[in-house]
Design a protein around this motif. Structure first.
Motif, short mmCIF file in Angstrom:
data_model
loop_
_atom_site.label_atom_id
_atom_site.label_comp_id
_atom_site.label_asym_id
_atom_site.label_seq_id
_atom_site.Cartn_x
_atom_site.Cartn_y
_atom_site.Cartn_z
N UNK A 163 26.89 15.19 -7.45
CA UNK A 163 26.24 14.11 -6.70
C UNK A 163 24.88 13.78 -7.31
N UNK A 164 24.12 14.80 -7.64
CA UNK A 164 22.78 14.59 -8.21
C UNK A 164 22.86 13.87 -9.55
N UNK A 165 23.75 14.35 -10.40
CA UNK A 165 23.86 13.75 -11.74
C UNK A 165 24.34 12.30 -11.66
N UNK A 166 25.25 12.01 -10.73
CA UNK A 166 25.72 10.62 -10.59
C UNK A 166 24.59 9.72 -10.10
N UNK A 167 23.78 10.24 -9.20
CA UNK A 167 22.63 9.46 -8.71
C UNK A 167 21.70 9.10 -9.87
N UNK A 168 21.41 10.06 -10.74
CA UNK A 168 20.51 9.81 -11.87
C UNK A 168 21.08 8.71 -12.76
#
Length: 410
Positions: free
Chosen positions: A118-123
């Motif tokens: 989730x974090x990496x996709x947000x970035x």
């Protein structure tokens, strides 16, 4: 929360007779980005999580602000937090604009692998609007050093080089700064030290009640305890503990770190958040969530000093009640400043490729916080207002000055 920050922003703008054009520009975010994040869950199914990044203004420098994960997050919250971030930088004389981001999710319901994806996709989705000279991300509610490490790595992979300065609050091993974890608590300590010197009549052992046992509240409890304050109560989302003669703070925090909650701690009496907020004490430090002090309990506060260490800790109605009370209020844009200052220090260290020692970071933090306090007190005396209004006056004046010097590109 927008009502609170807008009320005090506009009140300061009125007192300063701020140019109407500047008021219009500074009162609104410069950019808002909404994204939908498809994430593969451990089960193999795809879930969509809404995410946002709100960037307030760049008049004072590159933007900097937190990233929070909450199921009840709203865009309105992020707008308020981004403006507060700008005001905090302005009152602390840090050359950052403010920003704020978030993802609507319950991190407690996600596995570590789901949280990473989730974090990496947000970035990736906000990649075009962030950067070391554009918008730097920082930890906030339910995000931590590990989340910042994932953000740094994802951004660096796309940049084809290691870019440590894209985030602050990251692990020391990856370019983080000494003093980062304790920065808000250390700032609270410095503010209280300056306040007691200014007001006089400091008790031998000031009694302190702290709402929050994590990065903000826990560090404040530890440092104040070491400085000779008597921490009599601490609460977190799972419960609270109280002892009239003072808590064994190291033991309480060790229990919290091991269990993730204060529930079940047997070496002190239990109490609720509401009981903590109305306890008889010298200093009350709400360092957890917004809207904790309301019209219902503001009249019941029995503290001498209220040091807000969380944005929006007091509602509009509660703030107005407190304005008319005898309680000395240190507002959140001052109480949160320790974190902003040390994160700025981290960004500077990353850019020059050199790490300062812990005592250097904390010494420079104390200098900045003390100077900020005296500047705000001077503004309070000059304009005949309380400390909350004075802090907004200093912040809005700084923002307006920088915007006037740069001009409006239209």
């Amino acid at each position: 929360m927008t009502r609170v920050v807008s009320m005090y922003f506009n009140r300061a703008a009125d007192i300063l007779n701020l140019d109407p054009n500047y008021r219009l520009i500074l009162g609104l975010p410069g950019r808002e980005l909404a994204v939908n994040l498809p994430v593969e869950m451990d089960s193999g199914e795809i879930q969509i999580f809404p995410g946002y990044r709100v960037q307030h203004h760049v008049a004072m420098g590159p933007m900097h602000g937190g990233l929070r994960y909450r199921p009840d997050l709203t865009l309105d919250d992020l707008r308020a937090l981004a403006l507060w971030a700008t005001l905090t930088s302005a009152v602390a004389d840090v050359p950052f604009g403010g920003s704020m981001g978030g993802i609507i999710c319950d991190p407690n319901q996600l596995s570590i692998h789901e949280l990473e994806r989730l974090t990496r996709r947000y970035v990736v989705e906000i990649l075009d609007i962030i950067g070391t000279e554009r918008d730097i991300l920082a930890p906030d509610f339910s995000t931590d050093q590990q989340v910042m490490a994932w953000i740094m790595d994802t951004y660096s992979m796309h940049a084809r080089q290691t870019v440590t300065a894209i985030v602050t609050g990251k692990p020391l091993e990856l370019g983080g700064s000494h003093g980062s974890h304790e920065s808000v608590g250390y700032g609270v300590w410095c503010l209280l030290d300056a306040t007691f010197k200014h007001l006089g009549n400091k008790p031998a052992q000031p009694r302190v009640a702290i709402q929050g046992a994590g990065r903000r509240g826990g560090s404040a409890a530890k440092l104040l305890h070491q400085a000779g304050y008597k921490v009599i109560a601490i609460t977190d989302s799972g419960g609270g503990v109280y002892h009239p003669d003072g808590l064994d703070v190291p033991d309480v925090l060790e229990y919290f770190a091991h269990n993730g909650s204060l529930a079940g701690y047997t070496e002190a009496d239990t109490l609720t958040d509401e009981e903590l907020l109305t306890i008889d004490c010298d200093v009350l430090v709400p360092a957890y969530l917004q809207n904790q002090i309301t019209a219902k309990n503001a009249y019941k506060l029995r503290c001498r000093i209220l040091c807000e260490a969380a944005y929006g800790a007091s509602t509009v109605e509660a703030s107005q009640i407190l304005d008319d009370s005898d309680i000395y209020v240190i507002p959140a844009i001052m109480g949160e400043s320790g974190g902003t200052i040390v994160r700025y220090f981290e960004w500077v260290q990353n850019r020059i490729g050199f790490r300062w020692r812990r005592h250097v970071v904390l010494e420079r933090l104390r200098d900045k916080v003390t100077a900020m306090y005296h500047n705000v007190v001077k503004a309070a005396e000059t304009y005949g207002v309380n400390l909350r209004d004075a802090s907004y006056l200093v912040g809005v004046q700084h923002m307006g000055r920088d915007l006037a010097l740069r001009g409006i590109y239209a």
